[in-house]
Enzyme design. Sequence first.
Site, short mmCIF file in Angstrom:
data_model
loop_
_atom_site.label_atom_id
_atom_site.label_comp_id
_atom_site.label_asym_id
_atom_site.label_seq_id
_atom_site.Cartn_x
_atom_site.Cartn_y
_atom_site.Cartn_z
N ASP A 183 -2.71 -3.04 3.04
CA ASP A 183 -3.13 -3.22 4.44
C ASP A 183 -4.22 -4.28 4.53
O ASP A 183 -5.14 -4.33 3.71
CB ASP A 183 -3.65 -1.90 5.01
N TYR A 195 -1.06 -3.84 13.89
CA TYR A 195 -1.91 -3.06 12.98
C TYR A 195 -2.93 -2.23 13.76
O TYR A 195 -3.75 -2.77 14.51
CB TYR A 195 -2.63 -4.01 12.02
N GLU A 238 0.82 -1.22 0.00
CA GLU A 238 0.00 0.00 0.00
C GLU A 238 0.85 1.26 0.00
O GLU A 238 0.45 2.28 -0.54
CB GLU A 238 -0.93 0.00 1.22
#
Length: 694
Positions: free
Chosen positions: A110, A314, A7
């Site tokens: 992601d 994350y 990303e």
Amino acid sequence: MKAIIAEKPSVAREIAALLGATEKKDGYLTGNGYQVTWALGHLVGLAMPEDYGLLGFQRENLPILPNPFLLTVRKIKRDKSYVPDSGAVRQLKIIEQVISRCDSIIVATDAGREGELIFRYIYDYLKCSKPFQRLWISSLTEKAIKQGFENLNDGTNFDGLYHAGQGRSQADWIVGINASQALSIAAGHGVYSLGRVQTPTLALICKRYLENKEFSIKKYWQIQLEHRKEFVDFKSLSKTKWDVKKEAEDKLKSVQRNAVAIVSGVEHKTVSEPPPLLFDLTGLQKEANKKLGFSAEETLNVAQSLYEKKFITYPRTGSKYIPEDLWSEIPPLVRALETKTSCEEAVGKVKWGRFNKRIVNDIKVTDHHGLLITEKIPSALPAKEDVIYDMIALRLLEAVSHTCSKEITDITLQVSHYDFALKGCKIVEAGWRGIRGNFTEEDNEPIQELPEIRVGDELKIKTAEVLEKKTKPPMLYTEASLLSAMENAGKEMENEDERKALQSIGIGTPATRASIIETLFKRDYIKREKKSLVPTQKGIQVYGAIKDKRIADVAMTAEWEVALHKIENNEADVTVFHKAMEAYTSSITQELLNVNIAKEEQPELTCPKCKTTNLVVREKVVKCPNESCNWLQFRNICGVKLGLPEIDSLVKKGKTNLIKGMKSKAGKKFDAYITMNDKGETSFEFEKNIYKKK
């Protein structure tokens, strides 16, 4: 040869280094059988109405319901139109070339709904049909990336995730485009922005603000006694509340004639407070706003930076739990925190061998587990990152600690036939609250240890006084309480079954709520007053027009989130969802086309430059329509928007009142008058500070 699409460039570099793809090329890295490239966020998005050959803000064109939707390279606004972003065009060509040279693709965007959508839109736009696998990781540590590559998933396993992202994207498009244009057309002046989640969020803020503003504050009076026993001072308060001050004062005289209060009741109860769960993103944003005053977006940006530096997992997670197979990694993480000075003392309070497993729940882990630190412990961080990191680290230590046990004592006293009450709170076992020595919270009992008190005891009255108190209006939203309201939107529903279904959904997602709030700021619908969020005049104006319309319905928006959640889990069909959204959009478009928005009463002002033409006051500028003059004044000056009274004063008198809270380019706040000369040129005039020598 395999293509890998990340990303961001930073993530691509981490993956490439681990795989041995170390040769740098223009827009990608190559080596060891891999070509690693990256998107730059959403390179591809849904086309705008003009791409379908439709002119904007035309009543006859509404509702605009594309079938099929077109994809275009990301566009940016230039002058009054949108043009392709040259950086996006360039990177998209590089991705296309990389894919063309490879046999298959590994998706490393992601691991979430938006990350999946970023890749799939690129994949569809390039009309690619090559097979792809999914890298699904929760942190960027070397260990996590290696495990991810050892357990690559077939890309089609994430079709539900893509369809949910696509459904969200298309729903936001048709609702946002049609509702915004319909309201703007109905108003006949200005451009108004509405959205599927943005507008119900604005409605929450406006409704609370008006409830607060219209609340009728009432005074009442209570009598407070001060006591002393065994060298401990404590106070009691009358159970009766008097609406008339004189009545309370009359009763005070009666109470003062008594030297003692008789203990009429003593009740002890033990309260257990379980440790908090891990942070999800919304929880972290709420805590950072309460304790540090950070905005939701600021917290997300800081957490994202910590993630990209491999210090935390994350951040865009909606879960507060971890799966069973991750539990064995928790003790080493706790032990590793001993090396961080700010956490060392807290780690020393953790009871080894007795960790609480409350955070372990396979069923409640969504796309990602709760926020954790990684085995990589930072030695030095920028101040904001350091404080957010410690917040996540200390929450982990609290989560694995045991229940806090408190003894609450409720005591009733009687004086001259009037009842008084006091409360004591004693920590029996500190448990998780001992980690930071944090024994009081806003909603919890203050810690007040009382001497031993029994029924029948006589407590001396040291002093007695009447206290004036006021009823409190509903609190204005802060970002923390607004995030809670968005998260718990479903709980407001009357239908119990629907409420249960929605209670963990809310409106927006943990990953998008911050951007929704920021959008309201950008639209000039809300502003900050200290820590509170309040609507602007424009925000109130929009709310007044849509408050009874379906687009402002928080519960309905929460229902759409439930539908998207089901699509994500392959429990519902995205086509059915899309048809429902089209029907909803058609309905609200008609509603909004019939709305009336009152125009601001604008002052009649003569141009200060040409002295002949009447000025036109717009939302962002005040301008002279005479092309040979072309005088222009922006309404936003150093972060403060000039209202109509200020503009009137500036043009007619050549000077505004004192404008407070402006910000310099260096970010420093200042107050100043704005003045205007005969040529229509503006400048600042600062207050003269007079210092008196002491």
